[in-house]
Write an enzyme that holds these catalytic residues in place. Structure first.
Site, mmCIF file in Angstrom:
data_model
loop_
_atom_site.group_PDB
_atom_site.id
_atom_site.type_symbol
_atom_site.label_atom_id
_atom_site.label_comp_id
_atom_site.label_asym_id
_atom_site.label_seq_id
_atom_site.Cartn_x
_atom_site.Cartn_y
_atom_site.Cartn_z
ATOM 1 N N ASN A 1 0.882 -1.164 0.000
ATOM 2 C CA ASN A 1 0.000 0.000 0.000
ATOM 3 C C ASN A 1 0.919 1.213 0.000
ATOM 4 O O ASN A 1 1.453 1.590 1.039
ATOM 5 C CB ASN A 1 -0.892 -0.042 1.255
ATOM 6 N N TRP A 2 1.117 1.772 -1.181
ATOM 7 C CA TRP A 2 2.087 2.876 -1.304
ATOM 8 C C TRP A 2 1.607 4.137 -0.595
ATOM 9 O O TRP A 2 2.399 5.005 -0.303
ATOM 10 C CB TRP A 2 2.315 3.213 -2.775
ATOM 11 N N LYS A 3 0.299 4.245 -0.370
ATOM 12 C CA LYS A 3 -0.294 5.480 0.186
ATOM 13 C C LYS A 3 0.060 6.652 -0.737
ATOM 14 O O LYS A 3 0.151 6.449 -1.944
ATOM 15 C CB LYS A 3 0.166 5.689 1.624
ATOM 16 N N HIS B 1 -9.655 1.637 4.683
ATOM 17 C CA HIS B 1 -8.398 1.830 5.418
ATOM 18 C C HIS B 1 -8.635 2.854 6.538
ATOM 19 O O HIS B 1 -9.366 3.825 6.349
ATOM 20 C CB HIS B 1 -7.304 2.316 4.463
ATOM 21 N N GLU C 1 -6.925 5.206 7.602
ATOM 22 C CA GLU C 1 -6.597 6.592 7.252
ATOM 23 C C GLU C 1 -7.754 7.233 6.488
ATOM 24 O O GLU C 1 -8.076 8.404 6.683
ATOM 25 C CB GLU C 1 -5.295 6.632 6.429
ATOM 26 N N GLU D 1 -5.827 -4.554 10.437
ATOM 27 C CA GLU D 1 -4.790 -3.557 10.685
ATOM 28 C C GLU D 1 -5.093 -2.780 11.968
ATOM 29 O O GLU D 1 -5.869 -1.813 11.937
ATOM 30 C CB GLU D 1 -4.720 -2.567 9.520
ATOM 31 N N GLY E 1 2.149 2.431 10.673
ATOM 32 C CA GLY E 1 3.130 3.490 10.488
ATOM 33 C C GLY E 1 3.813 3.925 11.777
ATOM 34 O O GLY E 1 4.492 4.946 11.815
ATOM 35 N N SER F 1 2.945 -1.968 10.325
ATOM 36 C CA SER F 1 4.390 -2.061 10.585
ATOM 37 C C SER F 1 4.957 -3.456 10.341
ATOM 38 O O SER F 1 5.914 -3.857 10.990
ATOM 39 C CB SER F 1 4.718 -1.585 12.005
ATOM 40 N N GLY G 1 2.663 -1.102 4.235
ATOM 41 C CA GLY G 1 2.827 0.309 3.902
ATOM 42 C C GLY G 1 4.289 0.638 3.670
ATOM 43 O O GLY G 1 4.846 0.379 2.605
ATOM 44 N N GLY G 2 4.924 1.182 4.688
ATOM 45 C CA GLY G 2 6.312 1.653 4.588
ATOM 46 C C GLY G 2 7.268 0.687 3.899
ATOM 47 O O GLY G 2 8.039 1.092 3.013
HETATM 48 P P1 PGA Z 1 2.587 0.350 7.568
HETATM 49 O O1 PGA Z 1 1.168 0.570 6.867
HETATM 50 O O2 PGA Z 1 3.109 -0.968 7.079
HETATM 51 O O3 PGA Z 1 3.429 1.499 7.119
HETATM 52 O O4 PGA Z 1 2.345 0.338 9.026
HETATM 53 C C1 PGA Z 1 0.283 -0.490 6.674
HETATM 54 C C2 PGA Z 1 -0.999 0.025 6.073
HETATM 55 O O5 PGA Z 1 -1.482 1.074 6.502
HETATM 56 O O6 PGA Z 1 -1.574 -0.601 5.158
#
Ligand code: PGA
Length: 250
Positions: A9-11, A94, A96, A166, A172, A212, A233-234
């Site tokens: 998930n590049w965001k 998600h 966010e 999640e 994050g 994470s 994500g990251g």
């Molecule tokens: P993260 O993000 O791996 O950076 O914690 C995961 C996500 O929000 O899908």
């Protein structure tokens, strides 16, 4: 249990001009992976991502979609549009987007039904806040989210759905759920699916952990019986780290 799927998930990261080369790099780094490997990118990166993924094992996903087919929805993108350019997956719900874009369980349900009807795989996110975990209501909360998100989705269709657990406090933050905490909730989701549908159907659903997950902690999480992959994500922004995660999913 379900098919192993590792989805990045590049965001809001990477430019369209960087996308083609980066997806090629991910394809090369993750060659030989035994799981499905997906890159979910911002809308404007999707076309170059799909182009780069052609002829490779990489699948491309979007990070959002609108639930309506078409019409006066300025700034929105439909499932049909995503499908038309070769997108196969789409993230919804998600945390966010729930926080910053007022995404609700009802909206997620409408998006999921539209995605399925269009032939896209919905990656439905759920997860509790730290307050909810500390109050001991994690599974109650997740059950409400899942029941609402899956309302009126048939047994046949639900088998195509991916559920991403999640925990909000782990996204994050570098603070991962322990293998046991993640397994407990993913197993709880499986049990819920067993009750809502039947246990064979529940086994067919891919349940991911996200929050994470990285090259160091992925092996323990992915070894758990009810964790069928990850939403990353990251660590999806560095091909070498992402490759370690995809290699651990087997
Ligand atoms: P993260 O993000 O791996 O950076 O914690 C995961 C996500 O929000 O899908």
């Amino acid at each position: 249990m379900g098919k192993y799927i590792i989805a990045g998930n590049w965001k809001m990261n990477k430019l369209p001009s960087e996308t083609f080369d980066f997806v090629k790099e991910v394809a090369e780094a993750t060659k030989g992976a035994e799981c499905e490997v997906v890159c979910c990118t911002p809308y404007v990166c999707l076309a170059p991502a799909v182009e780069a993924a052609k002829g490779t094992h990489i699948k491309i996903g979007a990070e959002n979609m609108h639930f309506e087919e078409k019409g006066a929805y300025t700034g929105e993108v439909s499932a049909e549009m995503l499908k038309d350019i070769g997108v196969e997956y789409v993230i919804m719900g998600h945390s966010e987007r729930r926080e910053y874009n007022n995404e609700t369980d009802e909206g997620v349900n409408m998006k999921a039904k539209k995605a399925l009807a269009t032939g896209l795989v919905p990656i439905i996110c759920c997860g509790e806040s730290l307050e909810q975990r500390e109050a001991g209501i994690t599974m109650d909360w997740i059950s409400i989210q899942i029941k609402k998100a899956l309302a009126d989705i048939s047994t046949e269709d639900v088998k195509k759905v991916v559920i991403a657990y999640e925990p909000i406090w782990a996204i994050g933050t570098g603070k991962t759920a322990t293998d046991e905490q993640a397994e407990e909730v993913c197993g709880g989701i499986r049990e819920l699916l067993c009750k809502l549908y039947d246990c064979d159907t529940a086994k067919a659903v891919t349940i991911q952990y996200g929050g994470s997950m990285n090259a160091k902690n992925c092996a323990g999480l992915l070894a758990k019986p009810n964790i069928d992959g990850g939403l990353i994500g990251g660590a999806s922004l560095k091909s070498a780290d992402f490759a370690v995660i995809t290699a651990a999913a087997k």
